[in-house]
Design an enzyme around this catalytic site. Structure first.
Site, PDB file in Angstrom:
ATOM      1  N   LYS A  13       0.830  -1.214   0.000  1.00  0.00           N
ATOM      2  CA  LYS A  13       0.000   0.000   0.000  1.00  0.00           C
ATOM      3  C   LYS A  13       0.861   1.258   0.000  1.00  0.00           C
ATOM      4  O   LYS A  13       0.631   2.179  -0.770  1.00  0.00           O
ATOM      5  CB  LYS A  13      -0.930   0.014   1.233  1.00  0.00           C
ATOM      6  CG  LYS A  13      -1.905  -1.149   1.296  1.00  0.00           C
ATOM      7  CD  LYS A  13      -2.923  -0.970   2.424  1.00  0.00           C
ATOM      8  CE  LYS A  13      -2.312  -0.995   3.808  1.00  0.00           C
ATOM      9  NZ  LYS A  13      -1.685  -2.296   4.184  1.00  0.00           N
ATOM     10  N   ARG A  88      -9.424   0.488   8.699  1.00  0.00           N
ATOM     11  CA  ARG A  88      -8.967  -0.868   8.999  1.00  0.00           C
ATOM     12  C   ARG A  88     -10.042  -1.671   9.724  1.00  0.00           C
ATOM     13  O   ARG A  88      -9.839  -2.856   9.986  1.00  0.00           O
ATOM     14  CB  ARG A  88      -7.747  -0.799   9.903  1.00  0.00           C
ATOM     15  CG  ARG A  88      -6.421  -1.140   9.235  1.00  0.00           C
ATOM     16  CD  ARG A  88      -5.358  -0.956  10.269  1.00  0.00           C
ATOM     17  NE  ARG A  88      -4.111  -1.600   9.998  1.00  0.00           N
ATOM     18  CZ  ARG A  88      -3.067  -1.028   9.391  1.00  0.00           C
ATOM     19  NH1 ARG A  88      -3.166   0.180   8.901  1.00  0.00           N
ATOM     20  NH2 ARG A  88      -1.937  -1.686   9.272  1.00  0.00           N
ATOM     21  N   ARG A 127      11.670  -6.506   4.792  1.00  0.00           N
ATOM     22  CA  ARG A 127      11.552  -5.061   4.543  1.00  0.00           C
ATOM     23  C   ARG A 127      12.583  -4.259   5.338  1.00  0.00           C
ATOM     24  O   ARG A 127      12.755  -4.448   6.536  1.00  0.00           O
ATOM     25  CB  ARG A 127      10.135  -4.634   4.928  1.00  0.00           C
ATOM     26  CG  ARG A 127       9.863  -3.161   4.758  1.00  0.00           C
ATOM     27  CD  ARG A 127       8.409  -2.888   4.621  1.00  0.00           C
ATOM     28  NE  ARG A 127       7.634  -3.106   5.840  1.00  0.00           N
ATOM     29  CZ  ARG A 127       6.324  -2.890   5.913  1.00  0.00           C
ATOM     30  NH1 ARG A 127       5.659  -2.487   4.853  1.00  0.00           N
ATOM     31  NH2 ARG A 127       5.686  -3.100   7.042  1.00  0.00           N
ATOM     32  N   ARG A 160      11.732  -1.952  10.528  1.00  0.00           N
ATOM     33  CA  ARG A 160      10.661  -1.422  11.383  1.00  0.00           C
ATOM     34  C   ARG A 160      10.515  -2.319  12.606  1.00  0.00           C
ATOM     35  O   ARG A 160      10.563  -3.533  12.489  1.00  0.00           O
ATOM     36  CB  ARG A 160       9.338  -1.436  10.596  1.00  0.00           C
ATOM     37  CG  ARG A 160       8.894  -0.076  10.149  1.00  0.00           C
ATOM     38  CD  ARG A 160       7.729  -0.174   9.219  1.00  0.00           C
ATOM     39  NE  ARG A 160       6.513  -0.690   9.858  1.00  0.00           N
ATOM     40  CZ  ARG A 160       5.303  -0.598   9.313  1.00  0.00           C
ATOM     41  NH1 ARG A 160       5.154  -0.022   8.129  1.00  0.00           N
ATOM     42  NH2 ARG A 160       4.250  -1.078   9.924  1.00  0.00           N
ATOM     43  N   ARG A 171      -0.173  -9.007  13.356  1.00  0.00           N
ATOM     44  CA  ARG A 171      -0.744  -8.024  12.409  1.00  0.00           C
ATOM     45  C   ARG A 171      -1.540  -8.713  11.312  1.00  0.00           C
ATOM     46  O   ARG A 171      -2.588  -8.223  10.891  1.00  0.00           O
ATOM     47  CB  ARG A 171       0.382  -7.181  11.800  1.00  0.00           C
ATOM     48  CG  ARG A 171       0.946  -6.177  12.800  1.00  0.00           C
ATOM     49  CD  ARG A 171       2.319  -5.667  12.398  1.00  0.00           C
ATOM     50  NE  ARG A 171       2.313  -4.904  11.182  1.00  0.00           N
ATOM     51  CZ  ARG A 171       3.358  -4.818  10.353  1.00  0.00           C
ATOM     52  NH1 ARG A 171       4.479  -5.466  10.620  1.00  0.00           N
ATOM     53  NH2 ARG A 171       3.276  -4.092   9.274  1.00  0.00           N
TER      54      ARG A 171
HETATM   55  P1  AMP Z   1       0.888   0.283   8.976  1.00  0.00           P
HETATM   56  O1  AMP Z   1       2.091   1.141   8.789  1.00  0.00           O
HETATM   57  O2  AMP Z   1      -0.274   0.733   8.138  1.00  0.00           O
HETATM   58  O3  AMP Z   1       1.190  -1.187   8.790  1.00  0.00           O
HETATM   59  O4  AMP Z   1       0.418   0.477  10.506  1.00  0.00           O
HETATM   60  C1  AMP Z   1       1.273   0.127  11.571  1.00  0.00           C
HETATM   61  C2  AMP Z   1       0.471   0.002  12.850  1.00  0.00           C
HETATM   62  O5  AMP Z   1      -0.162   1.256  13.152  1.00  0.00           O
HETATM   63  C3  AMP Z   1      -0.663  -1.010  12.819  1.00  0.00           C
HETATM   64  O6  AMP Z   1      -0.218  -2.324  13.075  1.00  0.00           O
HETATM   65  C4  AMP Z   1      -1.567  -0.468  13.931  1.00  0.00           C
HETATM   66  O7  AMP Z   1      -1.056  -0.762  15.221  1.00  0.00           O
HETATM   67  C5  AMP Z   1      -1.457   1.032  13.723  1.00  0.00           C
HETATM   68  N1  AMP Z   1      -2.483   1.532  12.756  1.00  0.00           N
HETATM   69  C6  AMP Z   1      -2.251   2.049  11.523  1.00  0.00           C
HETATM   70  N2  AMP Z   1      -3.404   2.395  10.927  1.00  0.00           N
HETATM   71  C7  AMP Z   1      -4.390   2.086  11.798  1.00  0.00           C
HETATM   72  C8  AMP Z   1      -5.813   2.182  11.744  1.00  0.00           C
HETATM   73  N3  AMP Z   1      -6.453   2.672  10.665  1.00  0.00           N
HETATM   74  N4  AMP Z   1      -6.501   1.773  12.831  1.00  0.00           N
HETATM   75  C9  AMP Z   1      -5.888   1.292  13.935  1.00  0.00           C
HETATM   76  N5  AMP Z   1      -4.558   1.143  14.032  1.00  0.00           N
HETATM   77  C10 AMP Z   1      -3.801   1.540  12.973  1.00  0.00           C
END
Ligand code: AMP
Length: 215
Positions: A13, A88, A127, A160, A171
């Site tokens: 994404k 999400r 990654r 990360r 996740r």
């Molecule tokens: P990402 O970088 O999109 O993989 O997000 C990393 C982490 O941020 C996720 O595993 C969640 O803990 C938190 N997070 C990101 N976006 C959301 C969302 N829309 N709702 C809730 N938690 C989020």
């Protein structure tokens, strides 16, 4: 163009959103990036967020909605945006509809980046980000030259914190139970487009543009 990018962690994404942002001059709005920034800034909200992010679970809907609604209200999002990582949960999708309605607009499309589980695992465990350039790399997929270009220039390949195997499993599990139902949600709204997101980023981007053109 107002779109949501849907897909599991590791589906690409962020990578695809950055390509679209550069091409179309509309902002990528990444809830994950904004939450990581808050965590790095060490604000009380950020500290709480960091613990949850590191566990692989989701931040509460109302906190994320607050961050997103503030961001969508900024002038550069008035003519379009690419939402990456939000919504999400079904509640977040409903909140987004309400928010856009209040802004007098709506989504054009929800694009699902579709990838097999094995590919996701390799993308996530491999990654890395180059500390010098911010470039996204992968120890399984990037060429040795690309990886060396970072380290030879004095950069480090940073992983990360939530890309360790335990958090990744959590996740992906959270994605399956809480986010996957959004595929049917957007199918029901008639806005879902599915893109095969296996293979290199450029090939996926071509497919993404085709899907967007389908109207
Ligand atoms: P990402 O970088 O999109 O993989 O997000 C990393 C982490 O941020 C996720 O595993 C969640 O803990 C938190 N997070 C990101 N976006 C959301 C969302 N829309 N709702 C809730 N938690 C989020």
């Amino acid at each position: 163009m107002r779109i949501v990018l849907l897909g599991a962690p590791g589906s690409g994404k962020g990578t695809q959103a950055k390509k679209l942002m550069a091409d179309r001059n509309i902002p990528q709005i990444s809830s994950g990036d904004m939450l990581r920034e808050a965590a790095a800034a060490g604000t009380p909200l950020g500290q709480k967020a960091k613990a949850i992010i590191d566990s692989g679970h989701l931040i509460s809907d109302d906190i994320v909605l607050g961050i997103i609604s503030e961001r969508l209200g900024q002038p550069d999002a008035a003519d379009g945006f690419i939402l990456d990582g939000f919504p999400r949960t079904e509640q977040q999708a409903l909140d987004l509809e309400k928010l856009l309605d209040q802004l007098g607009t709506s989504l054009d499309a929800a694009i699902l980046l579709d990838v097999d589980f094995e590919v996701l695992m390799k993308r996530l465990t491999g990654r890395r980000t180059c500390s010098l350039t911010g470039r996204l790399l992968n120890i399984h997929f990037s060429s040795q030259e690309e990886l060396d270009a970072c380290t030879n220039a004095g950069g480090e390949l940073i992983q990360r914190e939530d890309d360790n195997e335990e958090t990744i499993t959590s996740r992906l599990d959270v994605y399956h139970t809480q986010t996957e139902p959004l595929i049917d949600f957007y199918r029901g709204r008639g806005t879902l487009k599915t893109v095969d997101a296996t293979g290199g980023a450029d090939a996926v981007y071509e497919r993404l543009l085709e899907a967007l053109q389908e109207g």
